[in-house]
Design a protein around this motif. Structure first.
Motif, mmCIF file in Angstrom:
data_model
loop_
_atom_site.group_PDB
_atom_site.id
_atom_site.type_symbol
_atom_site.label_atom_id
_atom_site.label_comp_id
_atom_site.label_asym_id
_atom_site.label_seq_id
_atom_site.Cartn_x
_atom_site.Cartn_y
_atom_site.Cartn_z
ATOM 1 N N GLN A 171 0.724 -0.947 -0.050
ATOM 2 C CA GLN A 171 0.006 -0.331 -0.223
ATOM 3 C C GLN A 171 1.058 1.110 0.472
ATOM 4 O OE1 GLN A 171 -2.393 -0.973 3.305
ATOM 5 N NE2 GLN A 171 -3.886 -2.361 2.770
ATOM 6 N N VAL A 172 2.066 1.234 -0.203
ATOM 7 C CA VAL A 172 3.329 2.500 0.337
ATOM 8 C C VAL A 172 3.232 3.189 -0.736
ATOM 9 C CG1 VAL A 172 5.479 2.884 0.993
ATOM 10 C CG2 VAL A 172 4.453 1.411 2.569
ATOM 11 N N HIS A 173 3.607 2.395 -1.595
ATOM 12 C CA HIS A 173 3.467 3.728 -3.546
ATOM 13 C C HIS A 173 1.911 4.010 -3.413
ATOM 14 C CE1 HIS A 173 4.983 4.522 -7.165
ATOM 15 N NE2 HIS A 173 3.801 3.549 -7.900
ATOM 16 N N ARG A 174 1.323 3.482 -3.815
ATOM 17 C CA ARG A 174 -0.116 4.165 -3.781
ATOM 18 C C ARG A 174 -0.614 5.382 -2.555
ATOM 19 N NH1 ARG A 174 -4.671 0.267 -1.980
ATOM 20 N NH2 ARG A 174 -2.920 -0.994 -3.600
ATOM 21 N N CYS A 175 -0.490 5.206 -1.480
ATOM 22 C CA CYS A 175 -0.291 6.210 -0.769
ATOM 23 C C CYS A 175 0.412 7.660 -0.861
ATOM 24 C CB CYS A 175 0.045 5.438 1.235
ATOM 25 S SG CYS A 175 -1.569 4.058 1.606
ATOM 26 N N GLU A 176 2.014 6.766 -0.943
ATOM 27 C CA GLU A 176 2.465 8.153 -1.353
ATOM 28 C C GLU A 176 2.610 8.711 -2.693
ATOM 29 O OE1 GLU A 176 6.627 5.261 -1.166
ATOM 30 O OE2 GLU A 176 6.603 6.207 0.568
ATOM 31 N N PHE A 177 1.471 8.199 -3.982
ATOM 32 C CA PHE A 177 1.457 8.708 -4.731
ATOM 33 C C PHE A 177 0.275 9.496 -4.663
ATOM 34 C CE2 PHE A 177 -2.630 8.737 -8.330
ATOM 35 C CZ PHE A 177 -0.794 9.263 -9.701
ATOM 36 N N TYR A 178 -0.792 9.448 -4.108
ATOM 37 C CA TYR A 178 -1.827 9.991 -3.838
ATOM 38 C C TYR A 178 -1.636 11.467 -3.137
ATOM 39 C CZ TYR A 178 -5.552 6.299 -5.209
ATOM 40 O OH TYR A 178 -5.817 5.047 -5.902
ATOM 41 N N ALA A 179 -1.026 10.693 -1.708
ATOM 42 C CA ALA A 179 -0.395 12.067 -0.438
ATOM 43 C C ALA A 179 0.292 13.114 -1.701
ATOM 44 C CB ALA A 179 1.136 12.076 -0.014
ATOM 45 N N LYS A 180 1.011 12.648 -3.280
ATOM 46 C CA LYS A 180 1.970 13.474 -4.010
ATOM 47 C C LYS A 180 0.963 14.683 -4.722
ATOM 48 C CE LYS A 180 5.192 13.741 -7.743
ATOM 49 N NZ LYS A 180 6.436 12.633 -8.866
ATOM 50 N N HIS A 181 0.338 14.536 -4.849
ATOM 51 C CA HIS A 181 -0.741 14.319 -5.394
ATOM 52 C C HIS A 181 -2.144 15.831 -5.405
ATOM 53 C CE1 HIS A 181 0.557 13.489 -9.776
ATOM 54 N NE2 HIS A 181 0.732 12.226 -9.113
ATOM 55 N N GLY A 182 -2.082 15.494 -3.282
ATOM 56 C CA GLY A 182 -2.833 16.526 -2.520
ATOM 57 C C GLY A 182 -3.951 15.092 -2.453
ATOM 58 N N LEU A 183 -3.687 14.041 -2.705
ATOM 59 C CA LEU A 183 -5.150 13.303 -2.166
ATOM 60 C C LEU A 183 -5.733 13.208 -0.938
ATOM 61 C CD1 LEU A 183 -5.681 11.822 -5.397
ATOM 62 C CD2 LEU A 183 -7.156 13.437 -5.032
ATOM 63 N N ILE A 184 -4.611 13.092 -0.546
ATOM 64 C CA ILE A 184 -4.860 12.501 1.051
ATOM 65 C C ILE A 184 -3.182 13.240 1.966
ATOM 66 C CG2 ILE A 184 -5.805 10.243 0.870
ATOM 67 C CD1 ILE A 184 -2.945 9.201 1.220
#
Length: 109
Positions: free
Chosen positions: A50-63
């Motif tokens: 789940q780490v890569h997914r979470c990092e991606f979403y955070a990078k794009h300001g979604l979480i």
């Protein structure tokens, strides 16, 4: 206001997502549901994949991403006091999805 609720055995998660001021969840399917319904959310990855997914979403300001299985307490407090509203720069219409789901739910009742 320091009011908070911890909920279990929820019958209608969509309603809870739409009503909450801040959600704390995991990086599995919950994160996709939270992105679709757009409350400010804090996410903790509970499994390595789940780490890569979470990092991606955070990078794009979604979480707001807390980390993998552990987090910094000061960061958590800061996120709670100043929740980030998700950005909506992706090309999908999450509220259209939510509205369609609400119609489906009402038809089943």
């Amino acid at each position: 206001d320091n009011e908070h609720r911890i909920l279990c055995n929820i019958q209608n998660m969509l309603q809870e997502y739409l009503a909450c001021d801040l959600a704390i969840g995991s990086g599995g399917l919950t994160v996709a549901e939270l992105i679709a319904t757009q409350p400010p959310c804090l996410i903790l990855a509970t499994y390595r994949h789940q780490v890569h997914r979470c990092e991606f979403y955070a990078k794009h300001g979604l979480i707001s991403y807390l980390g993998y299985r552990s987090f910094n307490e000061e960061q958590l407090i800061s996120f709670i006091k100043n929740p980030k509203v998700p950005t909506s720069h992706f090309h999908f219409q999450p509220m259209a999805i939510v509205e369609a789901l609400q119609i489906l739910v009402s038809l089943q009742q």
